[in-house]
Design an enzyme around this catalytic site. Sequence first.
Site, PDB file in Angstrom:
ATOM      1  N   ARG A  53       0.859  -0.984  -0.258  1.00 20.02           N
ATOM      2  CA  ARG A  53      -0.104  -0.390  -0.084  1.00 20.02           C
ATOM      3  C   ARG A  53       0.726   1.124   0.496  1.00 20.02           C
ATOM      4  O   ARG A  53       2.333   1.524   0.115  1.00 20.02           O
ATOM      5  CB  ARG A  53      -1.029   0.027   1.122  1.00 20.02           C
ATOM      6  N   ARG A  90      -7.275  -0.221  -6.263  1.00 18.17           N
ATOM      7  CA  ARG A  90      -7.690   0.714  -6.155  1.00 18.17           C
ATOM      8  C   ARG A  90      -7.849   2.387  -6.622  1.00 18.17           C
ATOM      9  O   ARG A  90      -7.005   2.621  -7.508  1.00 18.17           O
ATOM     10  CB  ARG A  90      -6.385   0.842  -4.783  1.00 18.17           C
ATOM     11  N   GLN A 201      -2.374   2.418  10.004  1.00 22.34           N
ATOM     12  CA  GLN A 201      -0.718   2.147   9.187  1.00 22.34           C
ATOM     13  C   GLN A 201       0.255   3.049  10.393  1.00 22.34           C
ATOM     14  O   GLN A 201       1.167   3.143  10.138  1.00 22.34           O
ATOM     15  CB  GLN A 201      -0.960   3.316   8.340  1.00 22.34           C
ATOM     16  N   ASP A 242      -2.073  10.814  -1.762  1.00 27.21           N
ATOM     17  CA  ASP A 242      -2.352   9.805  -3.093  1.00 27.21           C
ATOM     18  C   ASP A 242      -1.993  10.445  -4.453  1.00 27.21           C
ATOM     19  O   ASP A 242      -2.575  10.115  -5.146  1.00 27.21           O
ATOM     20  CB  ASP A 242      -3.309   8.813  -3.044  1.00 27.21           C
ATOM     21  N   ASN A 252      -5.514  12.657   0.614  1.00 25.68           N
ATOM     22  CA  ASN A 252      -4.512  11.380   1.467  1.00 25.68           C
ATOM     23  C   ASN A 252      -5.262  10.875   2.529  1.00 25.68           C
ATOM     24  O   ASN A 252      -6.189  11.129   2.439  1.00 25.68           O
ATOM     25  CB  ASN A 252      -3.100  12.275   2.330  1.00 25.68           C
TER      26      ASN A 252
HETATM   27  O1  MRU Z   1      -4.001   3.534   2.314  1.00 32.28           O
HETATM   28  P1  MRU Z   1      -3.297   3.009   2.299  1.00 32.28           P
HETATM   29  O2  MRU Z   1      -2.071   2.992   2.996  1.00 32.28           O
HETATM   30  O3  MRU Z   1      -2.683   2.914   0.765  1.00 32.28           O
HETATM   31  O4  MRU Z   1      -2.933   5.004   2.010  1.00 32.28           O
HETATM   32  C1  MRU Z   1      -1.606   5.609   2.272  1.00 32.28           C
HETATM   33  C2  MRU Z   1      -1.543   7.066   2.323  1.00 32.28           C
HETATM   34  O5  MRU Z   1      -2.180   7.378   2.899  1.00 32.28           O
HETATM   35  C3  MRU Z   1      -0.123   7.176   2.237  1.00 32.28           C
HETATM   36  O6  MRU Z   1      -0.040   8.657   2.993  1.00 32.28           O
HETATM   37  C4  MRU Z   1       0.170   8.128   1.058  1.00 32.28           C
HETATM   38  O7  MRU Z   1      -0.046   7.068  -0.324  1.00 32.28           O
HETATM   39  C5  MRU Z   1       0.887   8.373   0.954  1.00 32.28           C
HETATM   40  S1  MRU Z   1       2.739   7.294   0.007  1.00 32.28           S
HETATM   41  C6  MRU Z   1       3.899   7.700   0.296  1.00 32.28           C
END
Ligand code: MRU
Length: 366
Positions: A53, A90, A201, A242, A252
Amino acid sequence: MKVDGQPYRSIWVDPDGSTVRVIDQTRLPWAFETAALRTLDDAAHAIRAMLVRGAPLIGATAAYGLCLAARADASLPGLERAAALLNATRPTAVNLAWALARMMARLRGCGERERVETAYAEAARIADEDAAQCEAIGRHGAALIAAAAGARPGRVNLLTHCNAGWLATVDWGTALAPIYVAHERGLDVHVWVDETRPRNQGAALTAWELGRHGVPHTVIADNAGGHLMQHGRVDLAIVGADRVAANGDVANKIGTYLKALAAHDNGVPFHVAVPSSTIDWSLASGRDIPIEERSGQEVAIVSGRTESGAIAAVRITPETSPTANPAFDVTPARLVSGLVTERGCCAATRAGLRALFPDAAHAEPA
Ligand code: MRU
């Protein structure tokens, strides 16, 4: 970055030259295990089930997913189907569509017999470029941390949300890269790590990464950030993204917006670190960024390690209560103090982005 002294990237190709290997992030922080991806479906599953992820790593995994697809069927219709399947895994991280478009442009331009080799070479370039861009983000962002350190005596307190470290990219990370660089340069940094409900996370991945690298940090409940900012205990907030729209709006992990509001109210600089692969030049503003809706089970059920060492899942809501789980939010550009990219820092505005990336401006909406 290193795990127990051994250098790792978050994705690599095994010595057999074809199997793609990733760190299974659903097992962290309890176990460090890798997963082998041998087919297109393995890659799609790894993204969907969040073994991998983080926007840049999702992109790199999709690129390698096309390599695995090409091994089974290198025809253009077959690859277009594979790209569509990966693209649907996703919705929010634009790195996914970006990596697939770049791979397909390369694969359309070569003959069927060269496609497997071309695909692996292009995926490796995407991975290497991401690592280099994140390292550059680290250098540019470290200057912000050094400036914060120069402005006050003692330790610099940073706050981050979700995981935007090396696990979320190919190496280094985005928001965490400046922290790693500052730490390596001997600055006394400490990181407030938002737990980042519902999938944790921050508590599971950011805390693990920082701990393995020896960076001082403290995990806090998601709701603690505003209080810490009110009491002068956060010098700088830094997060990843993202998707960044052409006007500097930032999508994000859910909860980022609330942190930006609190930072704004308390005069705390709020920076967003992104490689250019996360900028969606086709979107005029963040209003049109697709926001992933995930299963409410992630809100209702939490998992962790019991005292006996077993991993257990427990429900924390009444069986009869409905749950909702929007996975990302959009922080308006006006709340973002600046963007940190591989080319340097800029204002979170159309003009700021254009000045750093004049070559990409043609992709913007009129
Ligand atoms: O759902 P996730 O864990 O994929 O979300 C990740 C995030 O929101 C991160 O902050 C984002 O991808 C930046 S990664 C360098």
